[in-house]
Design a protein around this motif. Structure first.
Motif, short mmCIF file in Angstrom:
data_model
loop_
_atom_site.label_atom_id
_atom_site.label_comp_id
_atom_site.label_asym_id
_atom_site.label_seq_id
_atom_site.Cartn_x
_atom_site.Cartn_y
_atom_site.Cartn_z
N THR A 29 -12.98 -20.84 -3.48
CA THR A 29 -13.77 -21.97 -2.98
C THR A 29 -15.26 -21.66 -2.88
N GLY A 30 -15.66 -20.37 -3.06
CA GLY A 30 -17.08 -20.06 -3.01
C GLY A 30 -17.36 -18.71 -2.38
N SER A 31 -18.66 -18.43 -2.16
CA SER A 31 -19.09 -17.18 -1.55
C SER A 31 -19.55 -17.45 -0.12
N TYR A 32 -19.14 -16.55 0.78
CA TYR A 32 -19.40 -16.75 2.20
C TYR A 32 -20.16 -15.54 2.75
N SER A 33 -21.24 -15.81 3.51
CA SER A 33 -21.95 -14.71 4.15
C SER A 33 -22.04 -14.96 5.65
N VAL A 34 -22.78 -14.08 6.36
CA VAL A 34 -22.76 -14.09 7.83
C VAL A 34 -23.06 -15.49 8.39
N GLY A 35 -22.20 -15.96 9.27
CA GLY A 35 -22.36 -17.26 9.91
C GLY A 35 -21.58 -18.36 9.20
N ASP A 36 -21.19 -18.13 7.95
CA ASP A 36 -20.48 -19.17 7.20
C ASP A 36 -19.09 -19.41 7.79
N PHE A 37 -18.67 -20.67 7.66
CA PHE A 37 -17.41 -21.12 8.26
C PHE A 37 -16.53 -21.70 7.16
N ALA A 38 -15.26 -21.38 7.17
CA ALA A 38 -14.34 -21.96 6.19
C ALA A 38 -13.12 -22.52 6.90
N VAL A 39 -12.68 -23.68 6.47
CA VAL A 39 -11.42 -24.26 6.97
C VAL A 39 -10.47 -24.33 5.80
N GLY A 40 -9.33 -23.69 5.94
CA GLY A 40 -8.31 -23.81 4.92
C GLY A 40 -7.40 -24.97 5.30
#
Lengths: 217, 184
Positions: free
Chosen positions: A161-172
């Motif tokens: 779904t993409g690249s995530y760095s500090v602070g990023d939020f993901a909902v599966g």
């Protein structure tokens, strides 16, 4: 501002006080690291304030104020709150996480692939963990029938779904399979809140799933 | 009535000199409103009163952590009442102090002027709420009054989850645009 903010409906759930403790911790950590989401929560809290101010008011017993005033003799006005002291080894932990870090807590190596600290958060519908992945390493392929919330706290990771760095939020949203891989650089640390049950889907899944169900993995 | 500045002054009077008269004024204004707010969610009057009283006791305890540049008095009291409602209604023996760090602790380097919604802004928010569509308001009110997630609200209103999400995003988008325009 992070590239992957928490969805606004989840911020509303949080501001309204409706989220269970596990997902609420995920939103709090995200907001601690993301000024735009923090401002969104400020606005939502102001909505709560406006709704309270708009109330005509429900009468209280005459004695209510008297009994509360009588109690105040035994209730101290506390000094101004300070940010919690950062724990050695957990310098990356945002303030809302610090009260969850118990003395003596340490990383546990799982399947020789990643490190985990299981957090003790009330409510048994979610499993709340800190995960640490060395660069280039991934999590075992898994799927879940419920929601999964991830907040990146150090380093970064990439999945379909993409690249995530500090602070990023993901909902599966659930059912799809995904396999996050830690980005180059320092180890990736993330908070992961998973609605139970969790099912491993890789070649070892059938063997290991009984252990997952018993909470051993 | 109690203006936002007056309410902030009273909380600061508690912080600086444990002013009981200031507390009594705050209590008379806010406790009945908190109680009415909690009752709207379907909570019985007795429990709602307990939430209101405990919230005001918390206002006393935490008065020194109130920062009028971060939030208006009623917004701050809302966050306290919300957490008290969680503690008392879910009766979850939460082992951790439920202090809301996002409200009491401004992260370093945060520009106070930009931390939005200090002072009288809740009146502006109230005005803006009046401008939302009925569809949007229903969802917002259900969330705050009834302490329900958007997923539960969608099920209760028999609406697709996507519809509820887009109503929330539209409503919050309007609030954000209007308030950001005010600031600039």
């Amino acid at each position: 501002m992070s590239r992957h903010p928490a969805p606004e409906e989840l911020l509303l759930d949080y501001a309204a006080g409706a989220l269970p403790d596990g997902p609420a911790l995920a939103v709090a950590l995200h907001a601690a690291l993301d000024p735009a989401s923090r401002r969104a929560l400020d606005r939502l809290n102001a909505v709560g304030g406006a709704l309270i101010e708009g109330e005509a008011g429900a009468a209280l017993d005459e004695a209510a104020l008297e009994s509360v005033l009588a109690r105040l003799d035994r209730v101290a006005v506390e000094p101004r709150a300070k940010a919690p002291v950062r724990r050695p080894g957990f310098e990356w932990a945002p303030p809302p996480l610090v009260p969850h870090l118990r003395p003596g807590m340490g990383w546990r190596r799982i399947l020789g692939k990643f490190d985990e600290i299981r957090l003790d958060v009330p409510g048994d519908a979610y499993r709340v963990s800190l995960l640490r992945l060395e660069p280039g390493r991934g999590l075992p392929e898994h799927k879940h029938t419920g929601y999964e919330y991830t907040v990146c706290l150090q380093g970064g990771y990439t999945d379909a779904t993409g690249s995530y760095s500090v602070g990023d939020f993901a909902v599966g949203p659930g059912a799809e399979r995904h396999e996050p891989i830690a980005d180059p650089g320092e180890p990736c640390i993330a908070l992961i809140v998973v609605e139970k049950p969790i099912v491993l889907t890789g070649p070892w899944g059938r063997l290991l799933n009984p252990l997952v169900r018993r909470g051993l993995l | 009535m109690l203006s936002a500045d007056e309410a902030a002054d009273l909380i600061e009077a508690i912080a600086s000199r444990q002013d009981r008269a200031a507390f009594a004024t705050l209590f008379r204004h806010f406790a009945p409103r908190v109680k009415a707010f909690i009752i709207r969610g379907g909570t019985d009057a007795e429990t709602a009163q307990e939430v209101a009283q405990e919230s005001l006791v918390m206002v006393w305890r935490k008065a020194a952590s109130f920062d009028r540049l971060r939030a208006s008095a009623v917004t701050w009291i809302y966050t306290i009442a919300r957490n008290k409602r969680i503690d008392l209604l879910r009766r979850s023996a939460r082992p951790i102090d439920t202090e809301d760090w996002l409200v009491v602790y401004a992260p370093e380097g945060e520009d106070a002027d930009k931390s939005v919604l200090a002072g009288q802004t809740y009146t502006r928010v109230k005005e803006l709420l009046g401008g939302l569509s009925e569809d949007q308001l229903v969802v917002i009110r259900k969330a705050f009054f009834e302490d329900k997630t958007h997923t539960v609200i969608a099920a209760e209103l028999k609406l697709p989850l996507g519809t509820v999400k887009s109503r929330i995003r539209l409503a919050l988008g309007r609030l954000r645009e209007a308030l950001e325009k005010d600031e600039s």
